[in-house]
Design a protein around this motif. Structure first.
Motif, PDB file in Angstrom:
ATOM      1  N   LEU A 103       6.049 -15.019 -28.609  1.00 15.25           N
ATOM      2  CA  LEU A 103       5.050 -16.051 -28.859  1.00 15.25           C
ATOM      3  C   LEU A 103       5.448 -16.896 -30.064  1.00 15.25           C
ATOM      4  CD1 LEU A 103       1.851 -13.820 -28.491  1.00 15.25           C
ATOM      5  CD2 LEU A 103       2.578 -15.597 -26.886  1.00 15.25           C
ATOM      6  N   GLU A 104       4.905 -18.091 -30.138  1.00 17.42           N
ATOM      7  CA  GLU A 104       5.086 -18.946 -31.302  1.00 17.42           C
ATOM      8  C   GLU A 104       3.781 -18.990 -32.093  1.00 17.42           C
ATOM      9  OE1 GLU A 104       6.407 -22.801 -30.204  1.00 17.42           O
ATOM     10  OE2 GLU A 104       8.289 -22.100 -29.293  1.00 17.42           O
ATOM     11  N   PHE A 105       3.872 -18.781 -33.394  1.00 21.95           N
ATOM     12  CA  PHE A 105       2.701 -18.754 -34.264  1.00 21.95           C
ATOM     13  C   PHE A 105       2.754 -19.955 -35.201  1.00 21.95           C
ATOM     14  CE2 PHE A 105       3.396 -14.471 -32.846  1.00 21.95           C
ATOM     15  CZ  PHE A 105       2.141 -13.907 -32.721  1.00 21.95           C
ATOM     16  N   ASP A 106       1.692 -20.738 -35.201  1.00 20.03           N
ATOM     17  CA  ASP A 106       1.623 -21.916 -36.059  1.00 20.03           C
ATOM     18  C   ASP A 106       0.405 -21.811 -36.976  1.00 20.03           C
ATOM     19  OD1 ASP A 106       3.868 -23.416 -34.976  1.00 20.03           O
ATOM     20  OD2 ASP A 106       2.641 -23.645 -33.180  1.00 20.03           O
ATOM     21  N   GLY A 107       0.616 -22.087 -38.267  1.00 14.60           N
ATOM     22  CA  GLY A 107      -0.464 -22.037 -39.236  1.00 14.60           C
ATOM     23  C   GLY A 107       0.051 -21.569 -40.572  1.00 14.60           C
ATOM     24  N   ASP A 108      -0.845 -21.450 -41.532  1.00 14.79           N
ATOM     25  CA  ASP A 108      -0.473 -20.946 -42.843  1.00 14.79           C
ATOM     26  C   ASP A 108       0.185 -19.574 -42.710  1.00 14.79           C
ATOM     27  OD1 ASP A 108      -0.972 -20.987 -45.964  1.00 14.79           O
ATOM     28  OD2 ASP A 108      -1.680 -19.042 -45.242  1.00 14.79           O
ATOM     29  N   GLU A 109       1.286 -19.373 -43.414  1.00 16.91           N
ATOM     30  CA  GLU A 109       2.065 -18.137 -43.260  1.00 16.91           C
ATOM     31  C   GLU A 109       1.236 -16.896 -43.541  1.00 16.91           C
ATOM     32  OE1 GLU A 109       6.157 -16.095 -45.077  1.00 16.91           O
ATOM     33  OE2 GLU A 109       5.713 -18.218 -45.443  1.00 16.91           O
ATOM     34  N   ALA A 110       0.406 -16.956 -44.578  1.00 17.11           N
ATOM     35  CA  ALA A 110      -0.415 -15.795 -44.909  1.00 17.11           C
ATOM     36  C   ALA A 110      -1.449 -15.515 -43.821  1.00 17.11           C
ATOM     37  CB  ALA A 110      -1.110 -16.016 -46.253  1.00 17.11           C
ATOM     38  N   LEU A 111      -2.028 -16.583 -43.272  1.00 18.97           N
ATOM     39  CA  LEU A 111      -3.008 -16.407 -42.202  1.00 18.97           C
ATOM     40  C   LEU A 111      -2.353 -15.859 -40.939  1.00 18.97           C
ATOM     41  CD1 LEU A 111      -5.299 -19.564 -42.486  1.00 18.97           C
ATOM     42  CD2 LEU A 111      -5.871 -17.202 -43.064  1.00 18.97           C
ATOM     43  N   VAL A 112      -1.163 -16.378 -40.616  1.00 17.70           N
ATOM     44  CA  VAL A 112      -0.442 -15.877 -39.440  1.00 17.70           C
ATOM     45  C   VAL A 112      -0.170 -14.386 -39.587  1.00 17.70           C
ATOM     46  CG1 VAL A 112       1.754 -15.946 -38.210  1.00 17.70           C
ATOM     47  CG2 VAL A 112       0.590 -18.082 -38.783  1.00 17.70           C
ATOM     48  N   SER A 113       0.275 -13.974 -40.761  1.00 17.38           N
ATOM     49  CA  SER A 113       0.545 -12.551 -40.995  1.00 17.38           C
ATOM     50  C   SER A 113      -0.730 -11.723 -40.862  1.00 17.38           C
ATOM     51  CB  SER A 113       1.139 -12.350 -42.396  1.00 17.38           C
ATOM     52  OG  SER A 113       2.415 -12.965 -42.490  1.00 17.38           O
ATOM     53  N   ALA A 114      -1.840 -12.262 -41.388  1.00 23.00           N
ATOM     54  CA  ALA A 114      -3.102 -11.538 -41.297  1.00 23.00           C
ATOM     55  C   ALA A 114      -3.555 -11.388 -39.851  1.00 23.00           C
ATOM     56  CB  ALA A 114      -4.178 -12.275 -42.098  1.00 23.00           C
ATOM     57  N   VAL A 115      -3.375 -12.426 -39.048  1.00 23.27           N
ATOM     58  CA  VAL A 115      -3.759 -12.362 -37.636  1.00 23.27           C
ATOM     59  C   VAL A 115      -2.877 -11.353 -36.902  1.00 23.27           C
ATOM     60  CG1 VAL A 115      -3.780 -13.666 -35.463  1.00 23.27           C
ATOM     61  CG2 VAL A 115      -4.720 -14.686 -37.548  1.00 23.27           C
ATOM     62  N   LYS A 116      -1.584 -11.383 -37.175  1.00 24.37           N
ATOM     63  CA  LYS A 116      -0.679 -10.430 -36.517  1.00 24.37           C
ATOM     64  C   LYS A 116      -1.059  -8.993 -36.843  1.00 24.37           C
ATOM     65  CE  LYS A 116       3.562 -13.224 -36.244  1.00 24.37           C
ATOM     66  NZ  LYS A 116       4.964 -13.331 -36.717  1.00 24.37           N
ATOM     67  N   ASP A 117      -1.500  -8.764 -38.075  1.00 26.55           N
ATOM     68  CA  ASP A 117      -1.807  -7.406 -38.517  1.00 26.55           C
ATOM     69  C   ASP A 117      -3.235  -6.980 -38.216  1.00 26.55           C
ATOM     70  OD1 ASP A 117       0.760  -7.221 -39.534  1.00 26.55           O
ATOM     71  OD2 ASP A 117       0.172  -7.781 -41.578  1.00 26.55           O
ATOM     72  N   SER A 118      -4.053  -7.877 -37.701  1.00 25.64           N
ATOM     73  CA  SER A 118      -5.462  -7.572 -37.484  1.00 25.64           C
ATOM     74  C   SER A 118      -5.642  -6.612 -36.309  1.00 25.64           C
ATOM     75  CB  SER A 118      -6.254  -8.857 -37.235  1.00 25.64           C
ATOM     76  OG  SER A 118      -5.801  -9.511 -36.053  1.00 25.64           O
ATOM     77  N   GLU A 119      -6.750  -5.901 -36.330  1.00 26.29           N
ATOM     78  CA  GLU A 119      -7.091  -4.968 -35.263  1.00 26.29           C
ATOM     79  C   GLU A 119      -7.559  -5.752 -34.037  1.00 26.29           C
ATOM     80  OE1 GLU A 119      -7.663  -1.931 -32.913  1.00 26.29           O
ATOM     81  OE2 GLU A 119      -6.943  -1.594 -34.950  1.00 26.29           O
ATOM     82  N   ARG A 120      -6.890  -5.521 -32.896  1.00 22.88           N
ATOM     83  CA  ARG A 120      -7.245  -6.267 -31.698  1.00 22.88           C
ATOM     84  C   ARG A 120      -7.516  -5.360 -30.509  1.00 22.88           C
ATOM     85  NH1 ARG A 120      -2.902  -8.659 -33.694  1.00 22.88           N
ATOM     86  NH2 ARG A 120      -1.533  -8.066 -31.972  1.00 22.88           N
ATOM     87  N   SER A 121      -7.635  -4.076 -30.730  1.00 24.53           N
ATOM     88  CA  SER A 121      -7.929  -3.191 -29.614  1.00 24.53           C
ATOM     89  C   SER A 121      -9.365  -3.410 -29.147  1.00 24.53           C
ATOM     90  CB  SER A 121      -7.741  -1.727 -30.037  1.00 24.53           C
ATOM     91  OG  SER A 121      -8.613  -1.401 -31.102  1.00 24.53           O
ATOM     92  N   ILE A 122      -9.605  -3.193 -27.847  1.00 24.62           N
ATOM     93  CA  ILE A 122     -10.951  -3.412 -27.311  1.00 24.62           C
ATOM     94  C   ILE A 122     -11.413  -2.168 -26.562  1.00 24.62           C
ATOM     95  CG2 ILE A 122     -10.657  -5.891 -27.104  1.00 24.62           C
ATOM     96  CD1 ILE A 122     -10.132  -5.491 -24.147  1.00 24.62           C
TER      97      ILE A 122
END
Length: 213
Positions: A194-213
């Motif tokens: 995937l390609e991630f666009d946005g502030d580097e810190a925010l992108v890292s936070a989104v990648k590391d966030s909990e996404r299990s459902i």
């Protein structure tokens, strides 16, 4: 004779990949081998009583005990049960083509990518246009749930510029890729192409966030 559904095709491909790597191969499901994953699928489709443990934490131990017992079956017998799909009496049987498409796709990728590092580059297998289109609905549905608490306003977008779903609050992060890769991200899987666009810190936070459902 009924037409073979996309979910059935992906199930057959999953079983083929499981047979190829064997029962002790790693998967993207943390701590689970292919044997553990196969047992999970069998229990999900044949032991609806154990499913309560997914929703009710005090019953999680019971769910795990049922899965652990199923994992003790001979490997070939376990795979034969996965391959045959939900039995006639299973509540999963009438909804197999809808309820199991993303399930089989994600678990197939769990096997194919099992030995890859989360941050490694990955070249996805080529999916048919029909399968990609079908997974678009799953990306929207799962993404709506998994991104609701994202640490940024996160948008899943296809390469043609179609915004599939957005969720979370804060600065903007856009994640672009095929429906299949977006589904995997929404389910918390990695690596993904995937390609991630946005502030580097925010992108890292989104990648590391909990996404299990």
């Amino acid at each position: 004779m009924e037409d073979v559904t996309l979910a059935q095709e992906e199930r057959a491909a999953l079983v083929e990949s499981m047979r190829a790597v064997g029962p002790d191969a790693p998967t993207l499901c943390e701590g689970w081998t292919t044997r553990d994953l196969a047992a999970h699928i069998v229990v999900r489709e044949r032991r609806p009583d154990s499913g309560l443990g997914i929703l009710i934490k005090p019953l999680a131990g019971y769910t795990e005990s049922v899965r652990t017992k199923a994992a003790q079956e001979p490997w070939d017998a376990l795979l034969d049960k996965v391959a045959s799909g939900p039995p006639l009496w299973s509540p999963m049987r009438p909804v197999d083509r809808w309820a199991n498409l993303a399930e089989m796709f994600v678990h197939h990728e769990d096997v194919l990518r099992g030995a890859a590092g989360r941050d490694s580059e990955w070249t996805p297998r080529v999916l048919s246009d029909e399968l990609q289109h079908a997974l678009l609905g799953s990306a929207k549905m799962v993404g709506r749930m998994s991104l609701k608490n994202a640490p940024a306003r996160t948008t899943l977008r296809t390469p043609d510029g179609h915004d599939v779903v957005s969720g979370g609050q804060g600065g903007a992060v856009t994640i672009t890729g095929t429906p299949g890769e977006l589904v995997l991200f929404a389910y918390g899987r990695a690596p993904v192409a995937l390609e991630f666009d946005g502030d580097e810190a925010l992108v890292s936070a989104v990648k590391d966030s909990e996404r299990s459902i």
